[in-house]
Design a protein around this motif. Structure first.
Motif, PDB file in Angstrom:
ATOM      1  N   PHE A 188       0.823  -1.205   0.000  1.00 27.87           N
ATOM      2  CA  PHE A 188       0.000   0.000   0.000  1.00 27.87           C
ATOM      3  C   PHE A 188       0.859   1.258   0.000  1.00 27.87           C
ATOM      4  N   SER A 189       1.788   1.313   0.936  1.00 22.25           N
ATOM      5  CA  SER A 189       2.573   2.532   1.096  1.00 22.25           C
ATOM      6  C   SER A 189       3.463   2.787  -0.116  1.00 22.25           C
ATOM      7  N   THR A 190       4.040   1.728  -0.699  1.00 19.71           N
ATOM      8  CA  THR A 190       4.905   1.923  -1.872  1.00 19.71           C
ATOM      9  C   THR A 190       4.125   2.507  -3.039  1.00 19.71           C
ATOM     10  N   VAL A 191       2.952   1.948  -3.302  1.00 22.63           N
ATOM     11  CA  VAL A 191       2.130   2.463  -4.397  1.00 22.63           C
ATOM     12  C   VAL A 191       1.712   3.906  -4.143  1.00 22.63           C
ATOM     13  N   MET A 208       2.898   7.221  -6.327  1.00 24.19           N
ATOM     14  CA  MET A 208       1.891   8.047  -6.995  1.00 24.19           C
ATOM     15  C   MET A 208       2.035   9.511  -6.598  1.00 24.19           C
ATOM     16  N   PHE A 209       2.195   9.767  -5.315  1.00 24.10           N
ATOM     17  CA  PHE A 209       2.282  11.147  -4.860  1.00 24.10           C
ATOM     18  C   PHE A 209       3.596  11.796  -5.297  1.00 24.10           C
ATOM     19  N   ALA A 238      -0.426  11.600   2.920  1.00 21.38           N
ATOM     20  CA  ALA A 238      -0.554  10.315   2.231  1.00 21.38           C
ATOM     21  C   ALA A 238      -0.003   9.190   3.088  1.00 21.38           C
ATOM     22  N   ALA A 239       1.096   9.440   3.804  1.00 20.14           N
ATOM     23  CA  ALA A 239       1.677   8.415   4.672  1.00 20.14           C
ATOM     24  C   ALA A 239       0.707   8.041   5.781  1.00 20.14           C
ATOM     25  N   VAL A 240       0.073   9.037   6.376  1.00 19.29           N
ATOM     26  CA  VAL A 240      -0.901   8.769   7.435  1.00 19.29           C
ATOM     27  C   VAL A 240      -2.096   7.986   6.881  1.00 19.29           C
TER      28      VAL A 240
END
Length: 257
Positions: free
Chosen positions: A35-38, A42-43, A56-58
């Protein structure tokens, strides 16, 4: 106090069991990284600012908590039925809601690992600046959000006890909930008719409280709303559990056989 002790002991037992589960344990480790890598890629591709990357990380971290809870919570009682232990849980002197709640709380607790890992992954792998302005409120908001997701999973588990394919219901709700709760997509970008639905979801207020604490805003109002909705979920789930058990006893349909 007896019920609190039962919840505490059952939560710890379920936590140890699920941490050694190939499904809950392994996927709980891998999902947050996916999840976090995608999300970070993207961001970053969109030249997002540091504040947007932190947001986005949160969002990605809380998304991991919900993903760890939704499918497994909806299938929790169905799994007990397959193992032949559901009747024993219902017949136990302890009320059924007190028995079920630690199960879903343990799922959310395992999901809390993803919150920490996602933030650390973003910091060291993608260079996201984790400048938390209000660390005490941040930790408190994260803990309350995890608990509220666990209680929401409890309501989902109770609601799906009469369905043979309950796991499919949890899977179907996984993406819509994190979408309309504003984990990654701002609620202002969604249709206006969706917002009242998002206000009824505790994760919406939980993620808002976490972001507020990270950005230096007061997180207490959103935190209070999150706690209030979690209490409502617990009450509704408890009443529904009693109702479903009474109906199953009258019609002898608890095992659905």
């Amino acid at each position: 106090m007896t019920y609190v002790r039962v919840i505490g002991l059952a939560w710890w037992l379920q936590l140890k069991m699920r941490s050694r589960s190939a499904f809950d344990g392994l996927l709980g480790v891998l999902y947050p990284l996916f999840f976090s890598t995608v999300v970070f890629m993207m961001f970053r591709h969109g030249d997002a600012s540091g504040a947007a990357l932190l947001s986005a990380a949160v969002g990605a971290s809380v998304m991991g908590v919900w993903s760890s809870t939704s499918t497994t919570a909806s299938a929790a009682l169905q799994q007990e039925r397959r193992q032949g232990t559901l009747e024993l849980l219902v017949a136990a002197p302890t009320p059924l809601p007190v028995v079920i709640l630690p199960v879903t709380l343990s799922m959310a607790t395992i999901g809390a690992y993803s919150l920490v890992v996602t933030l650390m992954w973003g910091r060291f792998a993608f260079g996201v600046d984790l400048a938390i302005q209000r660390p005490v409120q941040f930790v408190l908001a994260a803990a309350v959000t995890v608990v509220s997701i666990g209680v929401l999973g409890f309501l989902l588990a109770v609601s799906s006890v009469r369905y043979r394919t309950a796991w499919a219901l949890g899977t179907a709700l996984e993406m819509p909930v994190w979408l309309i709760s504003g984990f990654l997509v701002p609620l202002d970008l969604l249709p206006a008719w969706i917002r009242p639905i998002s206000w009824l979801l505790a994760p919406t207020w939980g993620i808002d409280a976490i972001r507020a604490a990270a950005e230096g805003r007061d997180a207490l109002p959103a935190l209070a709303a999150c706690l209030g909705l979690a209490a409502v979920y617990g009450l509704v789930g408890s009443l529904l559990a009693v109702r479903l058990v009474d109906a199953a006893r009258r019609h002898a349909t608890l095992a659905l056989t």
